[in-house]
Write a protein that holds these residues in place. Structure first.
Motif: not given
Ligand code: C5P
Length: 208
Positions: A15, A33, A38, A83-84, A87, A93, A100, A115-116, A172
């Motif tokens: 992506k 995002t 991160r 990050a995850s 998040a 958020r 955002q 992701r969202d 989540r």
């Molecule tokens: O895309 P990336 O792997 O860098 O994202 C890291 C973590 O950030 C994801 O695993 C997710 O938990 C969180 N994230 C999120 N919502 C987003 C982008 C990323 O929860 N819009």
């Protein structure tokens, strides 16, 4: 109205590459995002190290400086895992929402990936893609990327990370990773970067 291109999907699905190629094609600014989450994770790792502390995580998110997204540290495996974990906190958020949302108002358009985005950040986006690939293929891509950055990690560990992250991000309660009903699914498992970009471009052109 601003032409928002929302690109969602799991880790290492392609992506980010698709989003940056689309941004270059249309001359739109792009926001990854994942880097925001991160950077929050990196902040906490550098402070208490307690990623479950929701108040500290929210404070880290509110104090985020966009220059932190440029640091090499945010691209590491540890930052992705952190990050995850941060998040999942609703306060984190919420703290990152306005930033955002403001980005999506840019004229004449923007590309935003995460992701969202299609479900929570910009549900009104006229172009929505949900980019995915099999866990094995995503692990292979991520393993190559991390190895290229000089990180020593086994393929099996990267695959385990991918499974864990999919489960955490999709499971989540707050803004789980999911395909928006009006998003177009793009499975890049069998595609080269060029083919994935071409398919993405066609999806966006249909929405224009
Ligand atoms: O895309 P990336 O792997 O860098 O994202 C890291 C973590 O950030 C994801 O695993 C997710 O938990 C969180 N994230 C999120 N919502 C987003 C982008 C990323 O929860 N819009």
């Amino acid at each position: 109205m601003a032409f928002i291109i929302a690109v969602d999907g799991p880790a290492a699905s392609g992506k980010g590459t698709v989003a940056s190629r689309l941004a270059a094609l249309y001359g739109y600014p792009m926001l990854d995002t994942g880097l925001l989450y991160r950077a929050v994770g990196v902040r906490l790792l550098g402070a208490s190290g307690d990623l479950d502390d929701d108040a500290a995580a929210e404070a880290a998110a509110r104090g985020l400086d966009l220059s932190e997204l440029e640091k090499a540290e945010v691209r590491t495996r540890a930052a992705g895992e952190a990050a995850s974990r941060v998040a999942v906190h609703p306060g984190v958020r919420a703290a990152l929402f306005a930033l955002q949302r403001d980005f999506t108002k840019r004229e004449p358009g923007s590309v935003i990936d995460g992701r969202d985005i299609g479900t929570v950040i910009a549900p009104e986006a006229p172009a929505k893609l949900y980019v995915t690939a099999t866990p094995e293929i995503r692990a292979e891509r991520r393993w190559k990327q991390l190895s290229g950055q000089g990180e020593t990690v086994s393929f099996d560990d990267v695959l385990a990370d991918i499974h864990k992250r999919d489960a955490r991000d999709g499971g989540r309660e707050n803004a789980p990773m999911t395909q928006a009903p009006d998003a177009v699914l793009l499975d890049t498992s069998e595609m080269t970067i060029e083919q994935a970009f071409d398919a993405a471009r066609r999806i966006v052109e249909t929405a224009r």
